[in-house]
Design a protein around this motif. Structure first.
Motif, PDB file in Angstrom:
ATOM      1  N   SER A  47       4.955   2.393  -0.115  1.00 33.71           N
ATOM      2  CA  SER A  47       4.492   2.546   1.344  1.00 33.71           C
ATOM      3  C   SER A  47       2.993   2.789   1.695  1.00 33.71           C
ATOM      4  CB  SER A  47       5.273   3.687   1.781  1.00 33.71           C
ATOM      5  OG  SER A  47       5.283   4.818   1.098  1.00 33.71           O
ATOM      6  N   ASP A  48       2.452   3.309   0.661  1.00 29.05           N
ATOM      7  CA  ASP A  48       1.011   3.806   0.887  1.00 29.05           C
ATOM      8  C   ASP A  48       0.060   2.251   0.959  1.00 29.05           C
ATOM      9  OD1 ASP A  48       1.359   6.377   0.964  1.00 29.05           O
ATOM     10  OD2 ASP A  48       0.905   6.828  -1.282  1.00 29.05           O
ATOM     11  N   GLN A  49       0.548   1.119  -0.060  1.00 25.37           N
ATOM     12  CA  GLN A  49      -0.200   0.056  -0.026  1.00 25.37           C
ATOM     13  C   GLN A  49       0.185  -0.670   1.430  1.00 25.37           C
ATOM     14  OE1 GLN A  49       1.178  -1.975  -3.567  1.00 25.37           O
ATOM     15  NE2 GLN A  49      -0.880  -2.203  -3.709  1.00 25.37           N
ATOM     16  N   ILE A  50       1.242  -0.556   1.856  1.00 21.18           N
ATOM     17  CA  ILE A  50       1.769  -1.263   3.200  1.00 21.18           C
ATOM     18  C   ILE A  50       0.924  -0.672   4.201  1.00 21.18           C
ATOM     19  CG2 ILE A  50       3.370  -1.466   4.894  1.00 21.18           C
ATOM     20  CD1 ILE A  50       5.480  -1.821   2.496  1.00 21.18           C
ATOM     21  N   LYS A  51       0.903   0.706   4.363  1.00 22.93           N
ATOM     22  CA  LYS A  51       0.081   1.386   5.420  1.00 22.93           C
ATOM     23  C   LYS A  51      -1.257   1.021   5.225  1.00 22.93           C
ATOM     24  CE  LYS A  51       1.953   5.444   4.338  1.00 22.93           C
ATOM     25  NZ  LYS A  51       1.739   7.059   4.722  1.00 22.93           N
ATOM     26  N   ASN A 106      -3.444  -2.841  16.277  1.00 22.88           N
ATOM     27  CA  ASN A 106      -1.943  -2.189  16.991  1.00 22.88           C
ATOM     28  C   ASN A 106      -1.664  -1.048  15.953  1.00 22.88           C
ATOM     29  OD1 ASN A 106       0.664  -2.209  17.763  1.00 22.88           O
ATOM     30  ND2 ASN A 106       1.243  -3.998  17.358  1.00 22.88           N
ATOM     31  N   PRO A 107      -1.964   0.031  16.627  1.00 19.61           N
ATOM     32  CA  PRO A 107      -1.579   1.368  15.679  1.00 19.61           C
ATOM     33  C   PRO A 107      -0.279   1.203  15.261  1.00 19.61           C
ATOM     34  CG  PRO A 107      -3.170   1.748  17.643  1.00 19.61           C
ATOM     35  CD  PRO A 107      -2.611   0.507  17.905  1.00 19.61           C
ATOM     36  N   PHE A 108       0.166   2.197  14.522  1.00 24.91           N
ATOM     37  CA  PHE A 108       1.631   2.458  13.957  1.00 24.91           C
ATOM     38  C   PHE A 108       1.899   3.844  13.356  1.00 24.91           C
ATOM     39  CE2 PHE A 108      -0.577   0.649  10.235  1.00 24.91           C
ATOM     40  CZ  PHE A 108      -0.334   1.464   9.205  1.00 24.91           C
ATOM     41  N   THR A 109       3.017   4.066  13.198  1.00 22.92           N
ATOM     42  CA  THR A 109       3.456   5.238  12.431  1.00 22.92           C
ATOM     43  C   THR A 109       4.665   4.656  11.682  1.00 22.92           C
ATOM     44  OG1 THR A 109       4.949   5.854  14.191  1.00 22.92           O
ATOM     45  CG2 THR A 109       2.988   6.915  14.453  1.00 22.92           C
ATOM     46  N   LEU A 110       4.778   5.626  10.443  1.00 20.15           N
ATOM     47  CA  LEU A 110       5.778   5.262   9.547  1.00 20.15           C
ATOM     48  C   LEU A 110       7.034   6.250  10.038  1.00 20.15           C
ATOM     49  CD1 LEU A 110       6.714   4.320   6.664  1.00 20.15           C
ATOM     50  CD2 LEU A 110       5.944   6.483   5.652  1.00 20.15           C
ATOM     51  N   GLU A 111       8.130   5.209  10.378  1.00 20.78           N
ATOM     52  CA  GLU A 111       9.363   5.853  10.872  1.00 20.78           C
ATOM     53  C   GLU A 111      10.373   6.550   9.693  1.00 20.78           C
ATOM     54  OE1 GLU A 111      10.632   6.082  14.361  1.00 20.78           O
ATOM     55  OE2 GLU A 111       8.615   6.702  14.327  1.00 20.78           O
ATOM     56  N   LYS A 112      10.325   5.602   8.683  1.00 18.54           N
ATOM     57  CA  LYS A 112      11.229   5.785   7.751  1.00 18.54           C
ATOM     58  C   LYS A 112      10.972   5.245   6.310  1.00 18.54           C
ATOM     59  CE  LYS A 112      16.404   4.953   7.074  1.00 18.54           C
ATOM     60  NZ  LYS A 112      17.421   4.099   7.396  1.00 18.54           N
ATOM     61  N   ASP A 125       3.660 -11.469  16.504  1.00 21.00           N
ATOM     62  CA  ASP A 125       2.935 -11.288  15.246  1.00 21.00           C
ATOM     63  C   ASP A 125       3.731 -11.011  14.044  1.00 21.00           C
ATOM     64  OD1 ASP A 125       0.620 -11.358  16.929  1.00 21.00           O
ATOM     65  OD2 ASP A 125       0.449  -9.391  17.280  1.00 21.00           O
ATOM     66  N   ILE A 126       4.905 -11.357  13.955  1.00 17.48           N
ATOM     67  CA  ILE A 126       5.608 -10.958  12.792  1.00 17.48           C
ATOM     68  C   ILE A 126       5.422 -11.831  11.684  1.00 17.48           C
ATOM     69  CG2 ILE A 126       7.629 -12.642  13.360  1.00 17.48           C
ATOM     70  CD1 ILE A 126       7.842  -8.861  11.932  1.00 17.48           C
ATOM     71  N   GLY A 127       4.746 -13.036  12.038  1.00 18.58           N
ATOM     72  CA  GLY A 127       4.276 -14.030  10.800  1.00 18.58           C
ATOM     73  C   GLY A 127       3.156 -13.428  10.271  1.00 18.58           C
ATOM     74  N   LYS A 128       2.129 -12.935  10.921  1.00 19.98           N
ATOM     75  CA  LYS A 128       0.950 -12.275  10.515  1.00 19.98           C
ATOM     76  C   LYS A 128       1.223 -10.950   9.616  1.00 19.98           C
ATOM     77  CE  LYS A 128      -3.425 -10.505  12.001  1.00 19.98           C
ATOM     78  NZ  LYS A 128      -4.558 -10.063  13.273  1.00 19.98           N
ATOM     79  N   ILE A 129       2.175 -10.320  10.100  1.00 19.31           N
ATOM     80  CA  ILE A 129       2.443  -9.241   9.260  1.00 19.31           C
ATOM     81  C   ILE A 129       2.967  -9.629   7.967  1.00 19.31           C
ATOM     82  CG2 ILE A 129       3.960  -7.031   9.301  1.00 19.31           C
ATOM     83  CD1 ILE A 129       3.756  -6.914  12.580  1.00 19.31           C
ATOM     84  N   ARG A 130       4.006 -10.542   7.894  1.00 25.18           N
ATOM     85  CA  ARG A 130       4.722 -10.867   6.853  1.00 25.18           C
ATOM     86  C   ARG A 130       3.340 -11.575   5.858  1.00 25.18           C
ATOM     87  NH1 ARG A 130       8.177 -13.811   9.255  1.00 25.18           N
ATOM     88  NH2 ARG A 130       9.970 -12.325   9.080  1.00 25.18           N
ATOM     89  N   GLU A 131       2.649 -11.974   6.258  1.00 23.41           N
ATOM     90  CA  GLU A 131       1.628 -12.517   5.609  1.00 23.41           C
ATOM     91  C   GLU A 131       0.763 -11.644   4.742  1.00 23.41           C
ATOM     92  OE1 GLU A 131      -2.422 -15.725   5.531  1.00 23.41           O
ATOM     93  OE2 GLU A 131      -1.182 -15.367   7.458  1.00 23.41           O
ATOM     94  N   ILE A 132       0.391 -10.552   5.555  1.00 23.62           N
ATOM     95  CA  ILE A 132      -0.317  -9.358   5.028  1.00 23.62           C
ATOM     96  C   ILE A 132       0.356  -8.589   4.075  1.00 23.62           C
ATOM     97  CG2 ILE A 132      -1.069  -7.135   5.694  1.00 23.62           C
ATOM     98  CD1 ILE A 132      -1.716  -7.902   8.459  1.00 23.62           C
ATOM     99  N   ILE A 133       1.715  -8.437   4.390  1.00 19.55           N
ATOM    100  CA  ILE A 133       2.553  -7.847   3.179  1.00 19.55           C
ATOM    101  C   ILE A 133       2.671  -8.517   1.728  1.00 19.55           C
ATOM    102  CG2 ILE A 133       4.810  -6.851   2.607  1.00 19.55           C
ATOM    103  CD1 ILE A 133       3.198  -5.354   4.717  1.00 19.55           C
ATOM    104  N   ASN A 134       2.911 -10.041   2.126  1.00 19.36           N
ATOM    105  CA  ASN A 134       3.246 -10.990   0.925  1.00 19.36           C
ATOM    106  C   ASN A 134       1.852 -11.036   0.354  1.00 19.36           C
ATOM    107  OD1 ASN A 134       5.411 -11.783   1.693  1.00 19.36           O
ATOM    108  ND2 ASN A 134       4.823 -13.698   2.718  1.00 19.36           N
ATOM    109  N   ASN A 135       0.561 -10.637   0.517  1.00 19.51           N
ATOM    110  CA  ASN A 135      -0.765 -10.854   0.057  1.00 19.51           C
ATOM    111  C   ASN A 135      -0.829  -9.358  -1.002  1.00 19.51           C
ATOM    112  OD1 ASN A 135      -1.557 -13.404   0.929  1.00 19.51           O
ATOM    113  ND2 ASN A 135      -2.762 -12.319   2.674  1.00 19.51           N
TER     114      ASN A 135
END
Length: 305
Positions: free
Chosen positions: A106-110, A120-126, A63-73
């Motif tokens: 980071s707030d925008q990304i989350k 796909n739940p996630f946590t902010l590691e760094k 799903d890295i392509g989908k995640i990349r598209e979300i961030i690019n938007n």
């Protein structure tokens, strides 16, 4: 010492003009790519921005392509999205070269991932933020580190051998740095602190290879091999150290290749710099540093110790 090649008599310096043409083309391609892309693709380390590492509960490789598209938007410029660590960790690194106060990026990304990748739940590691002042200082110190290494090498070589040997060695190192950097600029890959570390490592490796050849040249000069020109002495010295060089290069390339192919996306640029640098460093010892030493001796004969 194990010898792969025995009694070789290859005229390495005879290929110097062709080698100069090849090096000239590679160096020209480097500067052309820098002009084409409008400069270097510097990482957050040097231009400032935010680096975020997010750990997902489920695998993200497909799903890295989908995640990349979300961030690019999100309109954060041209963010870099890639997996880091081993695949089972499900970690994604997001690098944004945008200078913002606080945790705005980071707030925008989350928020975007929670909304558009909610399965796909996630946590902010760094999260790391590099300001413009700090990034400028890092860039300056990285450049100073490389320049000081060249100066130190000239001084060291001048004491161990003579000044011409130092100049010849640094000529090869400058050649190595330019061409290795060129591989990155042609690919428009990021220039980061890891890249600088790889360059300094390549400089050390290339110098060591050059010292081995120059030491053999000095040894053969002291032996006073009659009927041989300085060019012949250099060729003999390179041939005599050829087995040692091949064994060392193959060993380094084997390890770095494993690092490149199996080390993951996050270490690929670092290992690529070391792969290219190792090959170019060996090439420059034979076809840049040695010819420079030969031409210097023709213009200003080098007296033996």
């Amino acid at each position: 010492m194990v010898e792969i090649f025995k009694n070789t008599n290859i005229n390495f310096l005879g290929f110097r003009k062709k080698a100069f043409i090849i090096s000239g083309i590679l160096i020209a391609a480097t500067f052309a790519s820098i002009i084409y892309y409008g400069g270097f693709n510097l990482s957050v380390d040097f231009v400032g921005g935010t680096l975020t590492i997010i750990k997902f509960e489920k695998p993200v490789q497909k799903d890295i392509g989908k995640i990349r598209e979300i961030i690019n938007n999100l309109g954060l410029g041209s963010p870099e999205v890639k997996t880091v660590g081993t695949l089972d960790k499900n970690e994604v690194q997001i690098t944004v070269k945008k200078k913002c106060e606080g945790s705005f990026v980071s707030d925008q990304i989350k928020t975007a991932l929670s909304k558009e990748y909610s399965d796909n739940p996630f946590t902010l590691e760094k999260e790391e933020r590099v300001g413009p002042k700090v990034s400028a200082e890092l860039a300056q110190k990285a450049l100073i580190a490389i320049l000081l290494s060249w100066m130190a090498i000239v001084i060291y070589m001048a004491f161990r051998f003579k000044l011409p040997h130092g100049v010849a060695a640094v000529s090869g190192l400058i050649h190595d740095v330019i061409i290795t950097t060129g591989v990155f600029t042609i690919r428009d890959a990021e220039i980061s602190l890891s890249f600088v570390a790889a360059i300094l490592t390549v400089i050390g490796y290339s110098l060591n290879d050059t010292i081995v050849v120059f030491d053999r040249i000095r040894e053969n000069t002291h032996k006073g091999q009659t009927g041989k020109s300085f060019e012949d002495l250099i060729n003999s010295s390179i041939n005599q150290t050829l087995s040692r060089t091949i064994i060392t290069v193959l060993t380094v390339l084997f390890v770095v290749s494993l690092y490149f192919f199996l080390g993951g996306e996050s270490t690929r640029d670092l290992s690529l710099a070391m792969l290219v640098g190792t090959i170019i460093g060996t090439y420059s010892t034979y076809f840049v540093s040695s010819p420079v030493l030969m031409y210097w001796n023709k213009k200003w004969p080098i007296k033996s110790h």
